[in-house]
Enzyme design. Structure first.
Site, PDB file in Angstrom:
ATOM      1  N   LYS A   1      83.994 -13.338  54.255  1.00 16.08           N
ATOM      2  CA  LYS A   1      83.951 -14.707  53.729  1.00 16.08           C
ATOM      3  C   LYS A   1      84.718 -15.611  54.694  1.00 16.08           C
ATOM      4  CE  LYS A   1      84.938 -17.648  49.736  1.00 16.08           C
ATOM      5  NZ  LYS A   1      85.297 -17.739  48.299  1.00 16.08           N
TER       6      LYS A   1
ATOM      7  N   GLU B   1      88.519 -12.573  53.559  1.00 23.13           N
ATOM      8  CA  GLU B   1      88.441 -14.030  53.717  1.00 23.13           C
ATOM      9  C   GLU B   1      89.545 -14.567  54.630  1.00 23.13           C
ATOM     10  OE1 GLU B   1      88.596 -18.190  51.098  1.00 23.13           O
ATOM     11  OE2 GLU B   1      88.608 -16.269  50.065  1.00 23.13           O
TER      12      GLU B   1
END
Length: 341
Positions: free
Chosen positions: A222, A177
């Site tokens: 992500k 992420e």
């Protein structure tokens, strides 16, 4: 039989389903509870998350995985059932946030480095034994006319890659992420600047993942959507979708099985609309879905208000939002569906 990382990732990216980010730290969930006048305690946090995890329609039909905070991974419901077992019974994959937060980066004013690598290998073993099959680590990238610096992006990318390699060795799928902030300081950057920073960041992240020998087939990305700063919001839904897809196609290898977007400060409806537009409007080499926290939970929290008599109302609100996000993950969300709820 050993579980394959590729199979876990495929389950997380099941069509029309997405990830519930319920990994708020104790401090963060305390702030959320402040908005409804509820004191944060182990019991109130348990009751809130139990309300979400026991919303059967939402969990079974629209949620493929749940990102947990360490406390919650080892926590049990009021009747003694481990949360991990409740999540599994709904057909979702339990996961765990493993970083310890973004801290100011020495010599890099206005930028941060995410910590948590020390002792991570041992922690991952205990998380695996507790039932976690994926993990999440968030790198934070500040945006302004002069930020980010190459040094900060490189350091965060290296940390993400080291974390991902450790996860895969432990039999855990890493969610990588790199969040390009939309609401940082000053937060008035254009969508063009966001696209530029996101593209540069993803190029560096995937270079570091390659150097760390991370299997792309056994990870999930992500990213933040390409969106202008919070104080300069002008881009349309179509512009956000177009810019985001263009950047991802330039930077994300097709071997990556899935992309699960963070909502990153967008409103509930914005996050839903942007995701649906991307999936409906473009031919994509990866599966795409949501990995939302606030954008899935805000309505449920407001309906619940910390009261036992409101649990059913909170679950209805959560189910509605999960259904809307599930439709978006298939490119089928429309604004009038919100009004019909």
């Amino acid at each position: 039989m050993t579980e394959r990382l590729e199979d876990i990732a495929a389950a997380m990216m099941a069509k029309g389903q997405g990830l519930l980010a319920a990994d708020e730290s104790t401090a963060t969930i305390g702030k959320r509870f402040d908005t409804i006048g509820l004191a944060s305690s182990e019991t109130s946090r348990r009751d809130y998350r139990e309300m979400l995890f026991r919303a059967d329609e939402a969990m079974k039909s629209h949620i493929s995985g749940v990102i947990l905070y360490e406390e919650t991974l080892f926590q049990t419901a009021a009747d003694g059932t481990p949360f991990v077992d409740i999540i599994r019974a709904a057909g979702a994959v339990p996961g765990i946030k493993v970083d310890t937060g973004a801290k100011p980066m020495a010599k890099f004013p206005g930028e941060t480095i995410t910590e948590g690598l020390d002792g991570l290998a041992d922690r991952l073993k205990s998380y695996y034994e507790a039932g976690a099959r994926f993990a999440k680590w968030r790198g934070v990238i500040a945006v302004s006319d002069t930020l980010p610096t190459f040094g900060s992006v490189k350091a965060n990318a290296q940390a993400l890659a080291r974390y991902a390699a450790l996860c895969q060795e432990a039999g855990i799928v890493p969610i990588v992420e790199p969040e390009v902030l939309m609401d940082g300081t000053p937060g008035d950057h254009s969508i063009e600047r966001s696209a530029e920073v996101t593209e540069e960041t993803l190029r560096i992240v995937f270079a570091e993942l390659a150097d760390a020998r991370v299997s792309l087939e056994g990870m999930i990305l992500k990213p933040s959507m390409v969106i202008d700063g919070k104080k300069a919001r002008k881009a349309s839904v179509e512009q956000v979708a177009e810019r985001t897809v263009a950047v991802l196609k330039r930077t994300v290898p097709s071997a990556v099985p899935g992309i699960a977007f963070l909502s990153g400060g967008q409103s509930t409806e914005e996050a839903t609309a942007h995701l649906s537009a991307m999936i409906a409007g473009y031919d994509l080499p990866w599966a795409m879905t949501f990995s939302y926290g606030r954008a899935l939970q805000t309505e449920a929290l407001n309906a619940w208000q910390g009261k036992a008599e409101n649990v059913a109302a909170g679950q209805r609100a959560f189910t509605h939002r999960a259904r809307m996000c599930g439709l978006a993950a298939q490119g089928g969300w429309k604004k009038d569906l919100e009004k019909a709820a």
